[in-house]
Design an enzyme around this catalytic site. Sequence first.
Site, PDB file in Angstrom:
ATOM      1  CE  LYS A 161       5.349  -2.236 -10.055  1.00 47.35           C
ATOM      2  NZ  LYS A 161       6.685  -2.574 -10.575  1.00 47.35           N
ATOM      3  CB  VAL A 218       6.993  -1.519  -0.728  1.00 47.36           C
ATOM      4  CG1 VAL A 218       5.966  -1.319  -1.835  1.00 47.36           C
ATOM      5  CG2 VAL A 218       8.264  -0.738  -1.054  1.00 47.36           C
ATOM      6  N   GLY A 219       5.107  -2.960   1.447  1.00 49.15           N
ATOM      7  CA  GLY A 219       3.858  -3.674   1.760  1.00 49.15           C
ATOM      8  C   GLY A 219       3.002  -2.913   2.765  1.00 49.15           C
ATOM      9  CD  GLU A 236       2.226 -14.247   1.536  1.00 49.25           C
ATOM     10  OE1 GLU A 236       3.138 -14.564   2.321  1.00 49.25           O
ATOM     11  OE2 GLU A 236       1.046 -14.618   1.686  1.00 49.25           O
ATOM     12  CB  CYS A 270      10.941 -13.996   1.212  1.00 46.62           C
ATOM     13  SG  CYS A 270      10.236 -15.356   0.275  1.00 46.62           S
ATOM     14  CD  GLU A 371      14.053  -9.400   3.693  1.00 45.88           C
ATOM     15  OE1 GLU A 371      13.535  -8.309   3.396  1.00 45.88           O
ATOM     16  OE2 GLU A 371      13.582 -10.494   3.334  1.00 45.88           O
TER      17      GLU A 371
HETATM   18  P1  NDP Z   1      10.036  -4.016  -3.060  1.00 44.78           P
HETATM   19  O1  NDP Z   1       9.099  -3.907  -1.933  1.00 44.78           O
HETATM   20  O2  NDP Z   1      11.068  -2.973  -3.231  1.00 44.78           O
HETATM   21  O3  NDP Z   1       9.242  -4.077  -4.448  1.00 44.78           O
HETATM   22  C1  NDP Z   1       8.216  -4.994  -4.668  1.00 44.78           C
HETATM   23  C2  NDP Z   1       7.285  -4.470  -5.742  1.00 44.78           C
HETATM   24  O4  NDP Z   1       6.642  -3.297  -5.251  1.00 44.78           O
HETATM   25  C3  NDP Z   1       8.010  -4.061  -7.014  1.00 44.78           C
HETATM   26  O5  NDP Z   1       7.209  -4.384  -8.121  1.00 44.78           O
HETATM   27  C4  NDP Z   1       8.127  -2.550  -6.848  1.00 44.78           C
HETATM   28  O6  NDP Z   1       8.255  -1.847  -8.056  1.00 44.78           O
HETATM   29  C5  NDP Z   1       6.798  -2.233  -6.180  1.00 44.78           C
HETATM   30  N1  NDP Z   1       6.745  -0.950  -5.483  1.00 44.78           N
HETATM   31  C6  NDP Z   1       7.767  -0.231  -4.960  1.00 44.78           C
HETATM   32  N2  NDP Z   1       7.294   0.919  -4.413  1.00 44.78           N
HETATM   33  C7  NDP Z   1       5.952   0.912  -4.583  1.00 44.78           C
HETATM   34  C8  NDP Z   1       4.895   1.811  -4.237  1.00 44.78           C
HETATM   35  N3  NDP Z   1       5.134   2.966  -3.607  1.00 44.78           N
HETATM   36  N4  NDP Z   1       3.635   1.489  -4.567  1.00 44.78           N
HETATM   37  C9  NDP Z   1       3.365   0.315  -5.199  1.00 44.78           C
HETATM   38  N5  NDP Z   1       4.322  -0.554  -5.572  1.00 44.78           N
HETATM   39  C10 NDP Z   1       5.597  -0.277  -5.269  1.00 44.78           C
HETATM   40  O7  NDP Z   1      10.687  -5.477  -2.958  1.00 44.78           O
HETATM   41  P2  NDP Z   1      11.802  -6.126  -3.866  1.00 44.78           P
HETATM   42  O8  NDP Z   1      11.326  -6.169  -5.284  1.00 44.78           O
HETATM   43  O9  NDP Z   1      13.098  -5.496  -3.567  1.00 44.78           O
HETATM   44  O10 NDP Z   1      11.777  -7.654  -3.345  1.00 44.78           O
HETATM   45  C11 NDP Z   1      12.461  -8.068  -2.233  1.00 44.78           C
HETATM   46  C12 NDP Z   1      11.545  -8.166  -1.022  1.00 44.78           C
HETATM   47  O11 NDP Z   1      10.480  -9.055  -1.288  1.00 44.78           O
HETATM   48  C13 NDP Z   1      12.246  -8.752   0.186  1.00 44.78           C
HETATM   49  O12 NDP Z   1      11.889  -8.021   1.330  1.00 44.78           O
HETATM   50  C14 NDP Z   1      11.713 -10.170   0.266  1.00 44.78           C
HETATM   51  O13 NDP Z   1      11.771 -10.734   1.560  1.00 44.78           O
HETATM   52  C15 NDP Z   1      10.320  -9.968  -0.213  1.00 44.78           C
HETATM   53  N6  NDP Z   1       9.739 -11.228  -0.671  1.00 44.78           N
HETATM   54  C16 NDP Z   1       8.791 -11.841   0.095  1.00 44.78           C
HETATM   55  C17 NDP Z   1       8.263 -13.071  -0.256  1.00 44.78           C
HETATM   56  C18 NDP Z   1       7.216 -13.737   0.562  1.00 44.78           C
HETATM   57  O14 NDP Z   1       6.489 -14.577   0.026  1.00 44.78           O
HETATM   58  N7  NDP Z   1       7.078 -13.435   1.831  1.00 44.78           N
HETATM   59  C19 NDP Z   1       8.738 -13.770  -1.464  1.00 44.78           C
HETATM   60  C20 NDP Z   1       9.731 -13.027  -2.202  1.00 44.78           C
HETATM   61  C21 NDP Z   1      10.199 -11.806  -1.816  1.00 44.78           C
HETATM   62  P3  NDP Z   1       9.687  -1.508  -8.732  1.00 44.78           P
HETATM   63  O15 NDP Z   1      10.711  -2.331  -8.034  1.00 44.78           O
HETATM   64  O16 NDP Z   1       9.480  -1.888 -10.140  1.00 44.78           O
HETATM   65  O17 NDP Z   1       9.917  -0.043  -8.551  1.00 44.78           O
END
Ligand code: NDP
Length: 481
Positions: A161, A218-219, A236, A270, A371
């Site tokens: 997804k 979310v993680g 990550e 990130c 962040e």
């Molecule tokens: P989010 O955590 O908001 O979303 C990440 C993914 O999780 C999206 O596909 C989102 O879906 C999905 N998601 C949201 N809620 C849920 C849930 N309850 N259950 C399962 N999946 C869910 O992050 P962002 O997309 O805003 O990305 C930015 C973040 O990612 C920053 O914190 C950044 O630091 C981090 N990041 C980390 C990296 C690393 O390697 N350490 C690399 C790149 C980014 P949807 O958005 O479609 O609703």
Amino acid sequence: MRSYSRKTFNNINPATGEVVCKCQAGNAKDVELAVKSARSAFKKWKFLPPPVKGEILFRAARLFEERKEKLAKLLTMENGKNLEEGRGEVQEAIDITKYVAGEGRRLLGETTTSELPDKFAMFIREPIGVIGMITPWNFPIAIPAWKIPPALVAGNTIVFKPSSDAPALGIELVKIFEEAGIPKGVLNLVTGSGSSAGEAIARHKGIDHLSFTGSTDVGTHIYVEGAKKLNSVELEMGGKNPEIVLKDANLDLAVDGAIWGAFGTAGQRCTATSRIIVEKPILRKFTEKFLKRVKKIKVGNGLKKGVLTGPIINARQMTKILGYIDNGKKEGAKLLIGGRRLTGKGHKKGFFVSPTVFANVKPGMTIAQEEIFGPVVCIMKAKDFDDAVKIANSVNYGLSWSIYTKDINKALKAMRLAESGIVYINAPTIGAEVHLPFGGVKGTGNGGREAGTEAIKEFTEIKSVFIDYSGRLQRAQIDIG
Ligand code: NDP
């Protein structure tokens, strides 16, 4: 294929407000179907020889190469980062796909000794099963490419997804893998929101391993959902990355690194540089040089020549960034430049925030701890090397760390003292290469790494095998020798 909801959502260009594409709003029923098809395909895919799988990946890499320019443009349209960075990101997908394709002829296990005669001992790597993958919008092709090729070559099947803020590159990537010859059912795409499709993936009992990149909030939630069904979970997550500038540093180089690290992809990486920790004797000089360069940054549509800083991904994220800026001012940090939404010519229809620099930032302030994920950077004063290291480590994240100095002793000490998964000496906080492991410590991750030699480890189980060719019962620990 249409989703069960019969609904679609728009993928919006954050620079222009235009619709890039319409996507299916997948939900739990779509995830159910995808898991079913992945489980069924796993039985056969698991046993296809890995070198054959590797050949499919090589074909996919060639297709990425052929379509690099088209993909990069689409990436800039859905994500906003400038075209040069878009091309770089597609190149990253090409590089990792090629690198991992070669794993088809490695996937190394180990052979070792046995404590008993006429007995052979080894371990082999096997696929885990069905992998649930959830990815963010800020690297819409590179991050799926860090996950999908290694999982495939190791023999897993996938339910994937992408983020609903930038799903187009994820969709293109899946199409390319299909065209390259991935059999039906092996790689299953579900587009849709995190709260619906994402949640269903996190909870589904037919999924054996969860691979997530995104925010720490979310993680953490996904970690808990995975734990309930004893899944292994790779996370990550966020970063709050420092660039330390010591008094002996090449200041122009440090400024170059800070500009690229803080304002590329509008700070939505990130690994973005979000704190510049400068040794006191050069604080004024560094700040002056840095501000001179910040003033020249071109903000706009990433497809336009000369633009460094593109838009913020959506209105919600922009409001969040502006909220942090207000907070910084309230907490007593000094706003040196920027700090507002841009709405003039070229910015009317998008979500643009001017490159923002705060000075007099203290380690305890919210803008120094959380962040922000936008074009906002904090300049912080350090008394000396030890103080700089202390400030750099004073956050709950630990992804990337950079230090500028000509003193080899301090550089090497810093390398060891950094509480982070990645360290750069005399280079910005960004710039990872795919053949090295990538990931973070503390609130950034849960111990795993992606890419490089670690890429395969995430997606394999280990099986230990003992072969006794003595023709008699030999009991380990009892019949010694
Ligand atoms: P989010 O955590 O908001 O979303 C990440 C993914 O999780 C999206 O596909 C989102 O879906 C999905 N998601 C949201 N809620 C849920 C849930 N309850 N259950 C399962 N999946 C869910 O992050 P962002 O997309 O805003 O990305 C930015 C973040 O990612 C920053 O914190 C950044 O630091 C981090 N990041 C980390 C990296 C690393 O390697 N350490 C690399 C790149 C980014 P949807 O958005 O479609 O609703």
